[in-house]
Scaffold this motif. Structure first.
Motif, PDB file in Angstrom:
ATOM      1  N   ASP A 137      27.957  51.846  76.556  1.00 49.48           N
ATOM      2  CA  ASP A 137      29.148  51.627  75.742  1.00 49.48           C
ATOM      3  C   ASP A 137      30.250  51.105  76.661  1.00 49.48           C
ATOM      4  N   LEU A 138      30.615  49.836  76.508  1.00 52.88           N
ATOM      5  CA  LEU A 138      31.580  49.210  77.403  1.00 52.88           C
ATOM      6  C   LEU A 138      33.001  49.716  77.178  1.00 52.88           C
ATOM      7  N   ALA A 139      33.273  50.272  76.015  1.00 58.29           N
ATOM      8  CA  ALA A 139      34.609  50.796  75.736  1.00 58.29           C
ATOM      9  C   ALA A 139      34.826  52.148  76.409  1.00 58.29           C
ATOM     10  N   THR A 140      33.832  53.024  76.314  1.00 56.59           N
ATOM     11  CA  THR A 140      33.972  54.369  76.877  1.00 56.59           C
ATOM     12  C   THR A 140      33.344  54.511  78.255  1.00 56.59           C
ATOM     13  N   LEU A 141      32.566  53.477  78.671  1.00 61.01           N
ATOM     14  CA  LEU A 141      31.816  53.484  79.932  1.00 61.01           C
ATOM     15  C   LEU A 141      30.719  54.549  79.943  1.00 61.01           C
ATOM     16  N   GLU A 142      30.330  55.014  78.777  1.00 62.29           N
ATOM     17  CA  GLU A 142      29.255  56.002  78.675  1.00 62.29           C
ATOM     18  C   GLU A 142      27.904  55.301  78.733  1.00 62.29           C
ATOM     19  N   VAL A 143      27.051  55.792  79.625  1.00 65.86           N
ATOM     20  CA  VAL A 143      25.700  55.246  79.770  1.00 65.86           C
ATOM     21  C   VAL A 143      24.714  56.349  79.431  1.00 65.86           C
ATOM     22  N   THR A 144      23.769  56.037  78.546  1.00 62.63           N
ATOM     23  CA  THR A 144      22.736  57.001  78.191  1.00 62.63           C
ATOM     24  C   THR A 144      21.375  56.323  78.219  1.00 62.63           C
ATOM     25  N   ARG A 145      20.358  57.131  78.467  1.00 66.89           N
ATOM     26  CA  ARG A 145      18.980  56.646  78.318  1.00 66.89           C
ATOM     27  C   ARG A 145      18.207  57.703  77.557  1.00 66.89           C
ATOM     28  N   ALA A 146      17.590  57.265  76.463  1.00 66.63           N
ATOM     29  CA  ALA A 146      16.887  58.171  75.549  1.00 66.63           C
ATOM     30  C   ALA A 146      17.821  59.290  75.097  1.00 66.63           C
ATOM     31  N   GLY A 147      19.105  58.950  74.942  1.00 68.55           N
ATOM     32  CA  GLY A 147      20.092  59.918  74.496  1.00 68.55           C
ATOM     33  C   GLY A 147      20.630  60.829  75.584  1.00 68.55           C
ATOM     34  N   LYS A 148      20.122  60.693  76.799  1.00 68.07           N
ATOM     35  CA  LYS A 148      20.521  61.554  77.909  1.00 68.07           C
ATOM     36  C   LYS A 148      21.622  60.879  78.714  1.00 68.07           C
ATOM     37  N   PRO A 149      22.781  61.512  78.925  1.00 67.04           N
ATOM     38  CA  PRO A 149      23.875  60.881  79.685  1.00 67.04           C
ATOM     39  C   PRO A 149      23.471  60.612  81.134  1.00 67.04           C
ATOM     40  N   LEU A 150      23.879  59.443  81.638  1.00 69.34           N
ATOM     41  CA  LEU A 150      23.662  59.087  83.034  1.00 69.34           C
ATOM     42  C   LEU A 150      25.016  58.976  83.712  1.00 69.34           C
ATOM     43  N   HIS A 151      25.147  59.558  84.885  1.00 66.35           N
ATOM     44  CA  HIS A 151      26.408  59.542  85.615  1.00 66.35           C
ATOM     45  C   HIS A 151      26.291  58.534  86.756  1.00 66.35           C
ATOM     46  N   LEU A 152      27.095  57.468  86.681  1.00 67.32           N
ATOM     47  CA  LEU A 152      27.006  56.370  87.635  1.00 67.32           C
ATOM     48  C   LEU A 152      28.328  56.168  88.351  1.00 67.32           C
ATOM     49  N   TYR A 153      28.248  55.802  89.637  1.00 65.41           N
ATOM     50  CA  TYR A 153      29.430  55.392  90.374  1.00 65.41           C
ATOM     51  C   TYR A 153      29.903  54.034  89.848  1.00 65.41           C
ATOM     52  N   PRO A 154      31.178  53.690  90.052  1.00 64.26           N
ATOM     53  CA  PRO A 154      31.703  52.423  89.511  1.00 64.26           C
ATOM     54  C   PRO A 154      30.894  51.193  89.919  1.00 64.26           C
ATOM     55  N   ALA A 155      30.472  51.104  91.178  1.00 65.57           N
ATOM     56  CA  ALA A 155      29.700  49.934  91.614  1.00 65.57           C
ATOM     57  C   ALA A 155      28.371  49.855  90.872  1.00 65.57           C
ATOM     58  N   TYR A 196      19.332  50.871  94.785  1.00 64.68           N
ATOM     59  CA  TYR A 196      18.520  52.081  94.954  1.00 64.68           C
ATOM     60  C   TYR A 196      19.140  53.256  94.189  1.00 64.68           C
ATOM     61  N   ASP A 197      20.451  53.429  94.324  1.00 63.43           N
ATOM     62  CA  ASP A 197      21.127  54.516  93.597  1.00 63.43           C
ATOM     63  C   ASP A 197      21.021  54.308  92.087  1.00 63.43           C
ATOM     64  N   LEU A 198      21.183  53.050  91.662  1.00 64.47           N
ATOM     65  CA  LEU A 198      21.092  52.761  90.229  1.00 64.47           C
ATOM     66  C   LEU A 198      19.699  53.059  89.704  1.00 64.47           C
ATOM     67  N   ARG A 199      18.682  52.711  90.479  1.00 60.40           N
ATOM     68  CA  ARG A 199      17.302  52.993  90.063  1.00 60.40           C
ATOM     69  C   ARG A 199      17.073  54.495  89.925  1.00 60.40           C
ATOM     70  N   ARG A 200      17.584  55.268  90.862  1.00 58.50           N
ATOM     71  CA  ARG A 200      17.387  56.719  90.793  1.00 58.50           C
ATOM     72  C   ARG A 200      17.951  57.299  89.500  1.00 58.50           C
ATOM     73  N   SER A 201      19.085  56.761  89.061  1.00 57.92           N
ATOM     74  CA  SER A 201      19.706  57.278  87.845  1.00 57.92           C
ATOM     75  C   SER A 201      19.049  56.755  86.583  1.00 57.92           C
ATOM     76  N   VAL A 202      18.787  55.439  86.549  1.00 61.20           N
ATOM     77  CA  VAL A 202      18.298  54.796  85.325  1.00 61.20           C
ATOM     78  C   VAL A 202      16.805  54.977  85.137  1.00 61.20           C
ATOM     79  N   ASP A 203      16.037  54.873  86.232  1.00 58.77           N
ATOM     80  CA  ASP A 203      14.572  54.888  86.133  1.00 58.77           C
ATOM     81  C   ASP A 203      13.928  56.157  86.663  1.00 58.77           C
ATOM     82  N   GLY A 204      14.623  56.859  87.581  1.00 61.14           N
ATOM     83  CA  GLY A 204      14.000  58.001  88.256  1.00 61.14           C
ATOM     84  C   GLY A 204      13.356  59.014  87.338  1.00 61.14           C
ATOM     85  N   PRO A 205      14.065  59.520  86.315  1.00 57.66           N
ATOM     86  CA  PRO A 205      13.482  60.569  85.468  1.00 57.66           C
ATOM     87  C   PRO A 205      12.531  60.058  84.390  1.00 57.66           C
TER      88      PRO A 205
END
Length: 234
Positions: A137-155, A196-205
């Motif tokens: 969600d570009l307005a709230t900057l909320e990122v989810t995968r399969a309904g699960k919130p993902l916490h990402l650094y700005p970069a 690498y950090d992005l992969r851990r958050s988006v793909d790791g689980p």
């Protein structure tokens, strides 16, 4: 705006330089198709102005390879004296975003490029990006995968946004670096670390991996039918 002009007409190139540089834009020039394709995939640019008739490789072939072999989504406007409908159709089918016939007025080329840039950089972008079960969600900057919130650094959020906007096309390393750091990327391979950090958050689980490495080019975010070992490396 940084433009790559692939054009062998020297007088036209001079006119383009004088017009666009006076308005604060930067231009790189290639006098033939082979050089143009090389610059398009190795040097960051915001848009490409591409002639049809070129030495060594014609414009449609440059465009076809840029899209199909390198997965680039950079906006391209074709310049050509070919004004017949079949030629225009061929240009768009090769991957052109716009088509301008010669002779043309420089202000018209400028406004067409501005329109392409507006779409490419999100003035008309979707407010919510979705790829498979990944949602941003570009307005709230909320990122989810399969309904699960993902916490990402700005970069990482900026990398993810850039990859999702282009999905399923490949985004070059230079384009990703520019998206995060502008024209002043840091020393060292910080991009690899952030991916690498992005992969851990988006793909790791998750079993299904979405972030894929395109060797010697960059990365893409898409659902792959079959993954290779190269695609697992950061």
């Amino acid at each position: 705006m940084r433009l790559l002009v692939i054009e062998d007409n020297r007088s036209l190139v001079v006119n383009l330089f004088e017009y666009f540089e006076a308005r604060g834009h930067a231009l790189d020039v290639a006098p033939d198709g082979v050089t143009g394709l090389h610059l398009a995939v190795t040097q960051p640019c915001d848009a490409i102005v591409l002639d049809w008739m070129l030495p060594r490789m014609d414009g449609p072939e440059v465009l076809r390879r840029l899209r199909e072999e390198h997965g680039s989504s950079v906006p391209v406007i074709m310049l050509t004296a070919r004004d017949e409908l079949p030629d225009k159709i061929a240009g768009f089918r090769a991957g052109a975003d716009d088509y301008l016939t010669k002779p043309f007025a420089l202000p018209e080329l400028e406004v067409r490029l501005e329109a392409l840039m507006a779409r490419a950089h999100g003035r008309y972008r979707k407010k919510v990006l979705e790829v498979h079960d990944l949602r941003f969600d570009l307005a709230t900057l909320e990122v989810t995968r399969a309904g699960k919130p993902l916490h990402l650094y700005p970069a990482c959020r900026k990398l993810l946004e850039t990859l999702m906007q282009a999905s399923p096309a490949t985004v070059t390393r230079q384009q990703l670096e520019r998206a995060v750091w502008g024209d002043d990327p840091p020393d060292g391979d910080m991009l690899r670390s952030h991916v690498y950090d992005l992969r851990r958050s988006v793909d790791g689980p998750f079993t299904l991996k979405l972030i894929q490495t395109v060797p010697r080019v960059g990365y893409r975010l898409a659902v792959a039918h079959q993954e290779s070992p190269d695609e697992e490396a950061p």
